[in-house]
Each structure stands twice: as C-alpha cells, then as structure tokens.
Design a protein around this motif. Structure first.
Motif, PDB file in Angstrom:
ATOM      1  N   THR A   1       0.815  -1.227   0.000  1.00 44.21           N
ATOM      2  CA  THR A   1       0.000   0.000   0.000  1.00 44.21           C
ATOM      3  C   THR A   1       0.843   1.270   0.000  1.00 44.21           C
ATOM      4  N   SER A   2       2.172   1.123   0.008  1.00 45.46           N
ATOM      5  CA  SER A   2       3.045   2.288   0.036  1.00 45.46           C
ATOM      6  C   SER A   2       4.377   1.921  -0.587  1.00 45.46           C
ATOM      7  N   PHE A   3       5.208   2.930  -0.812  1.00 49.52           N
ATOM      8  CA  PHE A   3       6.532   2.681  -1.367  1.00 49.52           C
ATOM      9  C   PHE A   3       7.344   1.774  -0.449  1.00 49.52           C
ATOM     10  N   GLY A   4       7.269   2.023   0.863  1.00 43.81           N
ATOM     11  CA  GLY A   4       8.044   1.232   1.815  1.00 43.81           C
ATOM     12  C   GLY A   4       7.678  -0.245   1.787  1.00 43.81           C
ATOM     13  N   THR A   5       6.387  -0.545   1.778  1.00 44.28           N
ATOM     14  CA  THR A   5       5.981  -1.956   1.771  1.00 44.28           C
ATOM     15  C   THR A   5       6.308  -2.621   0.438  1.00 44.28           C
ATOM     16  N   LEU A   6       6.232  -1.861  -0.653  1.00 39.15           N
ATOM     17  CA  LEU A   6       6.567  -2.437  -1.956  1.00 39.15           C
ATOM     18  C   LEU A   6       8.067  -2.694  -2.070  1.00 39.15           C
ATOM     19  N   VAL A   7       8.887  -1.803  -1.530  1.00 39.99           N
ATOM     20  CA  VAL A   7      10.338  -2.030  -1.518  1.00 39.99           C
ATOM     21  C   VAL A   7      10.670  -3.297  -0.744  1.00 39.99           C
ATOM     22  N   GLY A   8      10.017  -3.463   0.408  1.00 37.66           N
ATOM     23  CA  GLY A   8      10.248  -4.674   1.200  1.00 37.66           C
ATOM     24  C   GLY A   8       9.846  -5.919   0.436  1.00 37.66           C
ATOM     25  N   ALA A   9       8.723  -5.847  -0.262  1.00 36.43           N
ATOM     26  CA  ALA A   9       8.262  -7.000  -1.037  1.00 36.43           C
ATOM     27  C   ALA A   9       9.222  -7.326  -2.170  1.00 36.43           C
ATOM     28  N   ARG A  10       9.728  -6.291  -2.865  1.00 42.16           N
ATOM     29  CA  ARG A  10      10.657  -6.532  -3.973  1.00 42.16           C
ATOM     30  C   ARG A  10      11.998  -7.049  -3.469  1.00 42.16           C
ATOM     31  N   ALA A  11      12.439  -6.563  -2.316  1.00 46.84           N
ATOM     32  CA  ALA A  11      13.689  -7.076  -1.743  1.00 46.84           C
ATOM     33  C   ALA A  11      13.554  -8.556  -1.413  1.00 46.84           C
ATOM     34  N   LEU A  12      12.422  -8.944  -0.843  1.00 44.55           N
ATOM     35  CA  LEU A  12      12.200 -10.354  -0.513  1.00 44.55           C
ATOM     36  C   LEU A  12      12.163 -11.204  -1.774  1.00 44.55           C
ATOM     37  N   MET A  13      11.486 -10.718  -2.811  1.00 43.54           N
ATOM     38  CA  MET A  13      11.431 -11.475  -4.055  1.00 43.54           C
ATOM     39  C   MET A  13      12.813 -11.586  -4.691  1.00 43.54           C
ATOM     40  N   GLY A  14      13.631 -10.559  -4.561  1.00 47.03           N
ATOM     41  CA  GLY A  14      15.004 -10.642  -5.049  1.00 47.03           C
ATOM     42  C   GLY A  14      15.791 -11.724  -4.336  1.00 47.03           C
ATOM     43  N   LEU A  15      15.612 -11.810  -3.024  1.00 46.91           N
ATOM     44  CA  LEU A  15      16.283 -12.861  -2.249  1.00 46.91           C
ATOM     45  C   LEU A  15      15.817 -14.247  -2.683  1.00 46.91           C
ATOM     46  N   LEU A  16      14.512 -14.413  -2.830  1.00 43.01           N
ATOM     47  CA  LEU A  16      13.955 -15.721  -3.177  1.00 43.01           C
ATOM     48  C   LEU A  16      14.311 -16.129  -4.602  1.00 43.01           C
ATOM     49  N   GLU A  17      14.273 -15.187  -5.527  1.00 45.30           N
ATOM     50  CA  GLU A  17      14.515 -15.525  -6.925  1.00 45.30           C
ATOM     51  C   GLU A  17      16.001 -15.684  -7.238  1.00 45.30           C
ATOM     52  N   GLY A  18      16.858 -14.923  -6.567  1.00 46.58           N
ATOM     53  CA  GLY A  18      18.292 -15.149  -6.714  1.00 46.58           C
ATOM     54  C   GLY A  18      18.670 -16.528  -6.226  1.00 46.58           C
ATOM     55  N   SER A  19      18.075 -16.934  -5.110  1.00 47.75           N
ATOM     56  CA  SER A  19      18.301 -18.275  -4.571  1.00 47.75           C
ATOM     57  C   SER A  19      17.794 -19.346  -5.529  1.00 47.75           C
ATOM     58  N   LEU A  20      16.605 -19.130  -6.072  1.00 46.10           N
ATOM     59  CA  LEU A  20      15.999 -20.112  -6.971  1.00 46.10           C
ATOM     60  C   LEU A  20      16.820 -20.284  -8.243  1.00 46.10           C
TER      61      LEU A  20
END
Length: 402
Positions: free
Chosen positions: A97-116
């Motif tokens: 719902t905000s820039f901060g929460t979206l940044v957190g979501a994209r950082a998590l996806m970066g961690l998960l997808e780099g690992s994958l």
C-alpha cells in the motif's frame, strides 16, 4: 538410455517452468509499473530504487545460496521450499500500500529468486549428461525464461491489469509456482555429483575446499564473471536506450519502435536455444566468440542502417546473439570447471558479480554517456561490450568436451 533421456526431458520441462515463472514475475514489475506508479503515487526516483533494491538482493542471495547448497548433502528439500516461498511471496507485492511496503516486497522477491536461479542451475548441471548439459541449461535458463518473461508476460500482465487491476497481475504466478514446487517434490530426484566428469582445473580448487580465493584461482571462473558483467551491461544498455534512440533520434513511430524491440525478444529466445546446442557440438569457447562478433552488429545497425525497416529488423535479430549466452556463462562452463561440491558457489558468485557490476554500474555509465555524448553513445558502448566478450571468451580454458 531411453529411461535416462526421458528423465532428463522431464527434469528440463519442470525446471524450465520454474525459471520461466521466475522470469515472468521478475520482469512483470516492469510491465505493471505504469499501473503501480499512479496508484501508489511513486516518483521516478522511487521506481528506480525498486529495481535497484531487487537486483542487489538477487545478487547477494545468488552467492549466499550457492555457498549454502555446497555444504548440504541434500539440495532437493531446500529447492522445494524455495519454490513454495517464491510462489507465496508474490502475495506481498499484491497487498503493498506504500513505497516502503513495496520495496520490502521486492527485496524479498530478489532474495527468493536469486536463490531459486542459482539452485536450479546447479541442479540441472549436476543431473545432466555431459553431452546434453549445454542444451539442457540453455532451455532451462534461456529459452523458457525468455518465452515467459519477454514474450508472454507483457501481453498477459497488461491485459490482467486492465481488466482486474495491477494487484491481480502480481499474483499470476501463485498457482503455477506451487504446482512446480509439487512437481519437483514428486518427480525430480536428488542430484548425484559423482556423475560429473573431472575437469582439468579441478585440482586447483580442491586444495582448500570452500574458500572463495580457491575458486578465483580458476581462470574460467573469473572470465565467466567478467562475461556476465558485459552480458548484463549489454542488455541493460540496449533495452533502456534503444527505444529512446529509435523515437528521439531516428524518429520512428512508436509502433515501429515496439516492433523492433519485440525482435530482441525473439532473438533472445532463438539464440538461447541455438547457442547452447551449438556449444555441445563445437565447444563453449568458439560459440561465445562468434556470439560476441555477431552482437556488434545489433547496436551498429541501429546507429547506421538507414534502409528498409525489414533490413534493420533482420540485422537486430542476428546482431544480438549475446542474449542467448546466459546459461553458458553462468552454469555450463562453471559445471565443467569446478568440482561438484563447489558448483553452486561458483554459479552464485558469477551471477552476483555480473548483476552487481553489470546491473548497477552498467546503466549508470550508459546514462552518463547518453547525457554527455547523446543517445547514440550507449549503443557504441554496447558494441564495445560485445567486443570485450569476444576477447574474454578467447581466454577460456577448454573443458572436458572441447
């Protein structure tokens, strides 16, 4: 033999789906950002930060995952968990719902997808027969992600966003991702590192196992890291500045620009299949050298070819061959260079270096050149990157196949 080939084909199909979905989600944010930006009231700097945060997380996760995998006896449970969490993680972007929460979501996806990405490539490299290793990795890490991420994702996600909203687009991979996790759990078996042929440079790495300095003593590892930097920088410069050059300098209509950029997607899919197959027959080094030569044509054609648009499109199709070299650089050559117990670390290291240097520094340099020398400057940089890949590839030490 038939049973072995059948298993390899099934494994490639399952992992191709998994990495294809990763690419679909990874690139999907770029296709949805036109809808996300006004909805969350983001400025252009915040949009850029979203991309940067993702790629930093992706790079760090790639190397960290490689180091962890090489210490585990069983890799499959971690991979299944990774696929499941990746699929569920897309929900976080959908509820931001905000820039901060979206940044957190994209950082998590970066961690998960780099690992994958690292885990799947090391898995396929270990479970492929030497004669099919290049082809298998080309399909999994090149053909499938390019089809789903470059060709299918923009069509599907834009339509989903128009009819159901951008949040629905964020969760498009949820069901297929969980299905791929189930297929890996049921069908794919634990890799057998002992099947790998002993490469010529193995003794240098086994002297002090697990140490980064030992991997960096292998010529092919640091050459592949350099090739990955130029590969990422080449693609970033092209996809970022070619549309601007076509519109603002060549004065092409937006429809022609879109069609020419679509040719790059077709080229990526085509060469992601052809180059690994050719490398299984003719060797990794000559194929990479040829791709470097061909890739000079693309940016130079955009700069200097003023003939029919069909001629320009044809030159762009064959002149961006470097887009099909990712699997050779990040996994196939490392699989034939380092011992199996260090393979995931090597793959993660090469990806991390390429993404951080090519993905972060590359666009910055290209942008500065565009501001100081004009929009043609980044395209000349592209040609230079292609020449650099030719020179680096010439220094590769032949593996067990060639």
């Amino acid at each position: 033999m038939k049973q072995r080939n059948r298993y390899e084909n099934t494994m490639v199909a399952i992992f191709g789906l998994a990495i294809g979905l990763m690419s679909f989600e990874q690139l999907g944010i770029s296709y949805l950002i036109a809808f996300i930006q006004p909805a969350l009231r983001l400025n252009n700097t915040q949009v850029g930060l979203l991309m940067s945060v993702y790629w930093v997380a992706f790079a760090l996760s790639s190397y960290a995952t490689g180091s962890v995998l090489d210490r585990l006896r069983r890799r499959k449970p971690l991979l299944v968990l990774n696929l499941a969490t990746f699929s569920l993680g897309c929900l976080l972007s959908a509820v931001a719902t905000s820039f901060g929460t979206l940044v957190g979501a994209r950082a998590l996806m970066g961690l998960l997808e780099g690992s994958l990405f690292t885990a799947v490539q090391s898995f396929v490299a270990l479970e492929s027969t030497p004669q099919r290793r290049g082809s298998n990795l080309g399909i999994v890490a090149g053909v499938c992600p390019n089809i789903l991420g470059i060709l299918i994702a923009p069509i599907v996600l834009v339509q989903v966003a128009l009819h159901f909203g951008w949040r629905a687009g964020c969760v498009a991979v949820l069901g297929p991702g969980l299905l791929s996790a189930l297929l890996v759990a049921v069908v794919v078996r634990e890799p057998a590192p002992t099947k790998m042929q002993p490469p010529a440079e193995r003794s240098a790495a086994t002297a002090n196992r697990g140490r980064l300095s030992e991997l960096l003593r292998l010529r092919n590892v640091w050459i592949c890291a350099g090739l990955c930097c130029f590969y990422v920088a080449y693609l970033n410069a092209g996809f970022t500045f070619l549309p601007l050059y076509y519109i603002n300098v060549r004065h092409f209509p937006s429809q022609q620009m879109s069609g020419l950029m679509g040719v790059l997607g077709i080229s990526a899919v085509l060469f992601a299949f052809l180059l690994p197959v050719a490398s299984d027959r003719f060797g990794r080094r000559p194929v990479l050298m040829v791709s470097g030569c061909l890739s000079v044509l693309g940016p130079l054609a955009a700069l200097f070819v003023s003939g029919p648009i069909a001629l320009l499109a044809s030159l762009m199709l064959i002149g961006c061959a470097i887009s099909g070299t990712a699997s050779l650089i990040t996994s196939t050559i490392p699989a034939e260079t380092v011992p199996p117990q260090h393979l995931a670390t090597a793959i993660g290291l090469i990806i991390a270096v390429g993404v951080i240097i090519g993905g972060l520094a590359g666009p910055g340099i290209a942008g500065w050149v565009a501001d100081t020398q004009g929009l043609g400057g980044p395209l000349l940089l592209q040609a230079g990157y292609a020449i650099a890949t030719f020179i680096l590839a010439a220094g590769l030490r032949a593996g067990p196949l060639r």
